[in-house]
Design an enzyme around this catalytic site. Structure first.
Site, mmCIF file in Angstrom:
data_model
loop_
_atom_site.group_PDB
_atom_site.id
_atom_site.type_symbol
_atom_site.label_atom_id
_atom_site.label_comp_id
_atom_site.label_asym_id
_atom_site.label_seq_id
_atom_site.Cartn_x
_atom_site.Cartn_y
_atom_site.Cartn_z
ATOM 1 N N GLU A 42 2.096 -0.940 15.233
ATOM 2 C CA GLU A 42 1.542 -0.048 16.500
ATOM 3 C C GLU A 42 0.274 -0.075 16.712
ATOM 4 O O GLU A 42 -0.535 0.342 15.678
ATOM 5 C CB GLU A 42 2.189 1.263 15.948
ATOM 6 C CG GLU A 42 3.778 1.302 15.894
ATOM 7 C CD GLU A 42 4.195 2.694 15.248
ATOM 8 O OE1 GLU A 42 4.043 3.759 15.771
ATOM 9 O OE2 GLU A 42 4.596 2.830 13.981
ATOM 10 N N ARG A 269 6.583 -1.889 -0.208
ATOM 11 C CA ARG A 269 5.268 -1.741 0.371
ATOM 12 C C ARG A 269 4.301 -2.018 -0.797
ATOM 13 O O ARG A 269 4.623 -1.788 -1.790
ATOM 14 C CB ARG A 269 5.288 -0.220 0.774
ATOM 15 C CG ARG A 269 6.098 0.154 1.811
ATOM 16 C CD ARG A 269 5.912 1.702 2.058
ATOM 17 N NE ARG A 269 4.722 2.048 2.805
ATOM 18 C CZ ARG A 269 4.725 2.077 3.946
ATOM 19 N NH1 ARG A 269 5.630 1.611 4.816
ATOM 20 N NH2 ARG A 269 3.539 2.182 4.642
ATOM 21 N N LYS A 279 -1.538 5.737 7.629
ATOM 22 C CA LYS A 279 -2.186 5.738 8.877
ATOM 23 C C LYS A 279 -2.845 7.064 9.416
ATOM 24 O O LYS A 279 -3.848 7.287 9.718
ATOM 25 C CB LYS A 279 -1.526 5.197 9.762
ATOM 26 C CG LYS A 279 -1.915 3.501 9.999
ATOM 27 C CD LYS A 279 -1.781 2.915 11.471
ATOM 28 C CE LYS A 279 -0.457 2.217 11.460
ATOM 29 N NZ LYS A 279 0.127 1.947 12.660
HETATM 30 P P1 ATP Z 1 3.196 4.068 11.096
HETATM 31 O O1 ATP Z 1 4.597 3.417 11.484
HETATM 32 O O2 ATP Z 1 3.610 5.403 10.496
HETATM 33 O O3 ATP Z 1 2.234 4.548 12.424
HETATM 34 P P2 ATP Z 1 2.839 1.732 9.516
HETATM 35 O O4 ATP Z 1 1.683 1.762 8.447
HETATM 36 O O5 ATP Z 1 4.010 1.552 9.195
HETATM 37 O O6 ATP Z 1 2.584 3.200 10.171
HETATM 38 P P3 ATP Z 1 2.961 -0.180 11.718
HETATM 39 O O7 ATP Z 1 1.943 -0.560 12.422
HETATM 40 O O8 ATP Z 1 4.304 0.239 12.087
HETATM 41 O O9 ATP Z 1 2.139 0.951 10.816
HETATM 42 O O10 ATP Z 1 3.109 -1.456 10.468
HETATM 43 C C1 ATP Z 1 3.434 -2.781 10.824
HETATM 44 C C2 ATP Z 1 4.037 -3.371 9.914
HETATM 45 O O11 ATP Z 1 3.263 -3.169 8.524
HETATM 46 C C3 ATP Z 1 5.487 -2.705 9.592
HETATM 47 O O12 ATP Z 1 6.378 -3.588 9.844
HETATM 48 C C4 ATP Z 1 5.433 -2.261 8.178
HETATM 49 O O13 ATP Z 1 6.387 -2.101 7.772
HETATM 50 C C5 ATP Z 1 4.047 -2.872 7.630
HETATM 51 N N1 ATP Z 1 3.487 -2.116 6.365
HETATM 52 C C6 ATP Z 1 2.944 -0.985 6.699
HETATM 53 N N2 ATP Z 1 2.397 -0.255 5.702
HETATM 54 C C7 ATP Z 1 2.706 -1.313 4.739
HETATM 55 C C8 ATP Z 1 2.321 -1.312 3.268
HETATM 56 N N3 ATP Z 1 1.862 -0.426 2.755
HETATM 57 N N4 ATP Z 1 2.860 -2.322 2.721
HETATM 58 C C9 ATP Z 1 3.390 -3.435 3.139
HETATM 59 N N5 ATP Z 1 3.857 -3.385 4.673
HETATM 60 C C10 ATP Z 1 3.318 -2.408 5.238
HETATM 61 MG MG MG Z 2 5.600 1.810 11.284
#
Ligand code: ATP
Ligand code: MG
Length: 569
Positions: A42, A269, A279
């Site tokens: 995102e 994760r 984030k």
């Molecule tokens: P949010 O959705 O709360 O804004 P997010 O960290 O999930 O935050 P995204 O941009 O949706 O942000 O993340 C993109 C991809 O990265 C998603 O597929 C998510 O599963 C993966 N991802 C996010 N944080 C982690 C992490 N700590 N370890 C591994 N993969 C992650």
């Molecule tokens: Mg996300």
């Protein structure tokens, strides 16, 4: 959750479980034997090392099995998104060595197709417009053990749903006044099936589609359908999406058939000690100036790690070591640091810098005389050659390398004791000069000309070797020393305000560091050096022609290797 697991699990073929499932699907000829993955960030923040774990999997699996990986911006919420984030995300993925070729996509590209599908679902009686408030909808959700209750709008006639949804998108209704929900099952044991929201009204213009749309799809609806529109075969994500998977499959079934159907696979994760990965929290640290921007070298963001001096190969090595499993874990930051140290040890040029300088005067060395010593650029790899370093009567050495009344095992400089000045001569301390407050201002010593490094018979053994920089040649630079961003091991597990857990000592600026002239001449931003005996340092982009700035990447002491040794005893 706080269990600390370090080594990832791979099978005999060296594959982790996700790769094994992909391999099996390909062998079974699913999707015509095609492999297509995607990384779906995102654009509402900068990427952190957790995201790297995700995209290393997405791009890496595609590389390994001859498939492709798309970059798809999941831009379904115009209220939080920004071009700045899009650009930083692309830069960071490239930095780690991955490329999406011509496969750059945006979820917003699919808004028209998704809208058409939605109209079809409404016409088939599978979606309805709900005019309740979000609080009312939440109240009716029930709990995992108590079924929810139906919305009074659930059985609205199809024509009315269609009319209202079209008007929602024309902007006739206020944000929050109504939503489109999937009509599934308010009593389902999976809470995600209890008539999930598909669309909400947002009037903020979208940074790509402007004011074309007033309704925006929710993640669970948009994600699987975008995967489908794009031809993605393996939608790899993190474990929190396990309970969403049935819904992913439910929506995707509306489009897919036996010849092609995307599938979701989840892995654990990345969580790191002494930092946060949320984030939202990272954004807060930036917005409230609790750090100096997204690329502050204390941040777990990729741009922060880059600025700090962490390298792509070290990050990949670390991700490879922790591996991909089905179990939530907390990973030691020391293992990441270990990987960085191992990598920089191979590549960083060794130079001399004195971070806490005190003057050493060699009283029997002629005034005005200058010798040039050739220093190894990297003793681990002699092919890297040598560089010149001037030696004069007055040198900077570390204040900590001298003690007037040393304890027994102090092998550095003290009165009447000998040490070697690295790559130069053995000296013997003859005295000190103190100021009125009794503080040492200068140290005096005599050198032994017979001990010049490289001369025959010069290898007389002394216990200590000190690094030094010639006073008239030294270039004064700034060094930023870092410690853990948070004072507690797992800030996300603590109650209360996470900001109060920040380590107040995480940044220390040294303005008075003396660097050897060759290093100063050969420094450009992001260059890595080893300051002999001190650690790895990386040139900061804040450097100007007047003042070089270095970030301390990591010290030399490997706490991780030490712990491992202890554990294996
Ligand atoms: P949010 O959705 O709360 O804004 P997010 O960290 O999930 O935050 P995204 O941009 O949706 O942000 O993340 C993109 C991809 O990265 C998603 O597929 C998510 O599963 C993966 N991802 C996010 N944080 C982690 C992490 N700590 N370890 C591994 N993969 C992650
Ligand atoms: Mg996300």
């Amino acid at each position: 959750m706080t269990e600390i697991i370090e080594e990832g699990i791979v099978n005999e073929g060296g594959l982790n479980f996700v790769e094994q499932e992909i391999k099996d699907d390909l062998a079974a000829g699913k999707n015509g034997g095609r492999l297509s993955t995607r990384f779906p960030p995102e654009p509402n923040g900068y990427l952190h090392i957790g995201h790297a774990k995700a995209f290393i999997m997405d791009f890496g699996a595609a590389e390994k099995f001859g498939g492709t990986c798309n970059l798809r911006f999941d831009d379904t919420n115009p209220q939080k998104e920004d071009m700045e984030y899009v650009n930083s995300i692309m830069r960071d993925i490239h930095w780690l060595g991955y490329d999406w070729g011509d496969r750059l996509y945006y979820a917003s590209d699919y808004f028209p197709q998704l809208f058409d599908l939605t109209i079809r679902l409404i016409k088939e009686g599978k979606a309805y417009v709900d005019e309740q408030t979000s609080e009312q909808i939440a109240e009716q959700k029930g709990t995992p053990t108590v079924p929810g209750t139906n919305s009074p709008y659930r059985d609205r006639p199809i024509e009315e749903n269609l009319d209202l949804f079209l008007r929602m998108n024309k902007g006739e209704f206020e944000e929050g006044s109504m939503v489109l929900r999937a009509k599934i099952d308010m009593a389902n044991s999976n809470m995600h099936f209890r008539d999930p929201i598909m669309y909400r009204i947002i009037k903020t213009p979208h940074w790509r589609t402007g004011t074309d749309w007033k309704v925006y799809p929710m993640y669970d609806y948009a994600h699987g359908q975008s995967d489908y529109f794009e031809g993605v075969t393996h939608s790899i994500c993190t474990l929190e999406f396990v309970p969403h998977r049935p819904l992913y499959e439910y929506f995707v079934k509306e489009l897919a058939d036996e010849t092609y159907c995307p599938r979701q696979i989840e892995f654990n994760r990345l969580n790191l000690t002494y930092t946060v990965m949320s984030k939202r929290k990272l954004l807060q640290l930036v917005k409230e100036n609790l750090v100096n921007g997204w690329d502050d070298p204390r941040m777990p963001t990729l741009c922060g790690l880059r600025r700090r001096g962490y390298t792509p190969s070290a990050i990949k090595d670390f991700i490879n070591r922790i591996g991909y499993t089905k179990y939530e874990a907390l990973n030691h930051i020391e293992l990441l640091e270990h990987a960085v140290r191992e990598d920089l040890n191979k590549t960083a040029t060794r130079v001399s810098a004195v971070v806490n300088p005190i003057k050493l005067v060699i009283t029997n060395y002629p005034e005005g005389k200058e010798e040039v010593f050739e220093m190894d650029n990297n003793p681990e790899n002699l092919e890297e050659g040598k560089h010149p370093m001037p030696f004069t009567r007055e040198l900077w050495i570390e204040r900590e390398d001298f003690m007037e009344n040393p304890p027994k095992k102090f092998f550095r400089l003290s009165p009447d004791k000998e040490v070697r000045l690295k790559g130069a001569y053995i000296i013997k301390c003859t005295g000190v000069k103190k100021n009125e407050a009794g503080e040492i201002e200068e140290i005096y010593a005599e050198y032994d000309p017979e001990t010049r490094s490289g001369l025959p018979g010069s290898d007389r053994k002394v216990k200590g070797t000190l690094h030094w920089v010639s006073v008239p040649h030294a270039v004064k630079v700034e060094v930023r020393d870092y410690d853990r961003l948070f004072a507690v091991e797992n800030p996300s597990a603590e109650e209360g305000d996470f900001r109060e857990l920040l380590n107040p000592e995480s940044l220390k600026i040294r303005e008075n560091v003396m660097l050897e002239p060759w290093a100063a001449e050969h420094s450009k931003p992001e260059d890595h050096f080893q300051f002999t005996r001190l650690g790895y340092y990386t040139v900061d982009p804040d450097s100007t022609s007047d003042k070089l700035v270095f970030n301390k990447t990591i010290g030399l002491k490997d706490t991780w290797a030490k712990e491992q040794k202890k554990a294996s005893k």
